[in-house]
Design a protein around this motif. Structure first.
Motif, PDB file in Angstrom:
ATOM      1  N   SER A 122     173.043  74.862 -22.882  1.00  0.00           N
ATOM      2  CA  SER A 122     174.486  75.061 -22.732  1.00  0.00           C
ATOM      3  C   SER A 122     174.835  75.932 -21.525  1.00  0.00           C
ATOM      4  CB  SER A 122     175.061  75.671 -24.007  1.00  0.00           C
ATOM      5  OG  SER A 122     174.349  76.833 -24.377  1.00  0.00           O
ATOM      6  N   TYR A 123     173.824  76.587 -20.940  1.00  0.00           N
ATOM      7  CA  TYR A 123     174.081  77.425 -19.760  1.00  0.00           C
ATOM      8  C   TYR A 123     173.380  76.923 -18.506  1.00  0.00           C
ATOM      9  CZ  TYR A 123     176.556  80.927 -22.428  1.00  0.00           C
ATOM     10  OH  TYR A 123     177.486  81.569 -23.197  1.00  0.00           O
ATOM     11  N   LYS A 124     172.654  75.811 -18.614  1.00  0.00           N
ATOM     12  CA  LYS A 124     171.956  75.284 -17.442  1.00  0.00           C
ATOM     13  C   LYS A 124     172.960  74.745 -16.430  1.00  0.00           C
ATOM     14  CE  LYS A 124     167.342  74.268 -18.983  1.00  0.00           C
ATOM     15  NZ  LYS A 124     166.654  73.437 -19.933  1.00  0.00           N
ATOM     16  N   GLY A 125     172.902  75.276 -15.219  1.00  0.00           N
ATOM     17  CA  GLY A 125     173.791  74.814 -14.167  1.00  0.00           C
ATOM     18  C   GLY A 125     175.243  75.188 -14.379  1.00  0.00           C
ATOM     19  N   VAL A 126     175.468  76.033 -15.394  1.00  0.00           N
ATOM     20  CA  VAL A 126     176.840  76.413 -15.730  1.00  0.00           C
ATOM     21  C   VAL A 126     177.206  77.714 -15.028  1.00  0.00           C
ATOM     22  CG1 VAL A 126     178.339  77.165 -17.631  1.00  0.00           C
ATOM     23  CG2 VAL A 126     176.763  75.253 -17.957  1.00  0.00           C
ATOM     24  N   ASP A 127     178.419  77.784 -14.511  1.00  0.00           N
ATOM     25  CA  ASP A 127     178.906  78.998 -13.884  1.00  0.00           C
ATOM     26  C   ASP A 127     179.326  79.979 -14.982  1.00  0.00           C
ATOM     27  OD1 ASP A 127     179.639  80.741 -11.924  1.00  0.00           O
ATOM     28  OD2 ASP A 127     181.577  79.797 -11.528  1.00  0.00           O
ATOM     29  N   MET A 143     178.537  82.836 -11.574  1.00  0.00           N
ATOM     30  CA  MET A 143     177.120  83.150 -11.489  1.00  0.00           C
ATOM     31  C   MET A 143     176.322  82.093 -12.252  1.00  0.00           C
ATOM     32  SD  MET A 143     175.171  85.946 -13.706  1.00  0.00           S
ATOM     33  CE  MET A 143     175.384  87.478 -12.890  1.00  0.00           C
ATOM     34  N   LYS A 144     175.261  81.614 -11.602  1.00  0.00           N
ATOM     35  CA  LYS A 144     174.385  80.653 -12.273  1.00  0.00           C
ATOM     36  C   LYS A 144     173.006  81.272 -12.407  1.00  0.00           C
ATOM     37  CE  LYS A 144     176.799  76.547 -10.664  1.00  0.00           C
ATOM     38  NZ  LYS A 144     176.754  75.331  -9.846  1.00  0.00           N
ATOM     39  N   VAL A 145     172.318  80.902 -13.474  1.00  0.00           N
ATOM     40  CA  VAL A 145     170.995  81.484 -13.703  1.00  0.00           C
ATOM     41  C   VAL A 145     170.001  80.394 -14.071  1.00  0.00           C
ATOM     42  CG1 VAL A 145     171.470  81.987 -16.142  1.00  0.00           C
ATOM     43  CG2 VAL A 145     169.740  83.335 -14.906  1.00  0.00           C
ATOM     44  N   SER A 146     168.789  80.592 -13.588  1.00  0.00           N
ATOM     45  CA  SER A 146     167.713  79.679 -13.957  1.00  0.00           C
ATOM     46  C   SER A 146     166.411  80.479 -14.018  1.00  0.00           C
ATOM     47  CB  SER A 146     167.587  78.542 -12.941  1.00  0.00           C
ATOM     48  OG  SER A 146     167.370  79.056 -11.641  1.00  0.00           O
ATOM     49  N   ILE A 147     165.378  79.857 -14.564  1.00  0.00           N
ATOM     50  CA  ILE A 147     164.073  80.518 -14.675  1.00  0.00           C
ATOM     51  C   ILE A 147     163.050  79.727 -13.883  1.00  0.00           C
ATOM     52  CG2 ILE A 147     162.163  81.011 -16.259  1.00  0.00           C
ATOM     53  CD1 ILE A 147     164.145  81.854 -18.339  1.00  0.00           C
ATOM     54  N   ASP A 148     162.286  80.452 -13.068  1.00  0.00           N
ATOM     55  CA  ASP A 148     161.164  79.856 -12.358  1.00  0.00           C
ATOM     56  C   ASP A 148     160.022  79.710 -13.366  1.00  0.00           C
ATOM     57  OD1 ASP A 148     158.905  79.281 -10.924  1.00  0.00           O
ATOM     58  OD2 ASP A 148     159.269  80.751  -9.340  1.00  0.00           O
TER      59      ASP A 148
END
Ligand code: SF4
Length: 68
Positions: free
Chosen positions: A37-42, A1-6
């Motif tokens: 450390s979690y940007k683009g990280v699964d 799962m990857k997460v980002s913020i708009d």
């Protein structure tokens, strides 16, 4: 799962940081983002996945983008 913020949608309420400080952080300027450390990280840890989903569900601006 990857997460980002708009960033355009985020109203910087801090809710996601309160729910899941492992992944989200508030910068000195008040903006909120996924930690480097979690940007683009699964994210594979199930407890962390659950907290990210909880944060996404609680986001008042639906600004948290979760990719399964
Ligand atoms: S919960 Fe949503 S609106 Fe609030 S800081 Fe996090 S991403 Fe931004």
């Amino acid at each position: 799962m990857k997460v980002s913020i708009d960033k355009g949608a985020c109203i910087m309420c801090g809710s996601c940081v309160a729910i899941c400080p492992e992944v989200f952080e508030m910068k000195d300027d008040g903006s909120v983002d996924v930690k480097d450390s979690y940007k683009g990280v699964d994210i594979v840890d199930e407890n962390l996945q659950a907290k990210v989903k909880e944060a996404a569900a609680a986001c008042p601006a639906t600004a948290i983008i979760v990719e399964e």
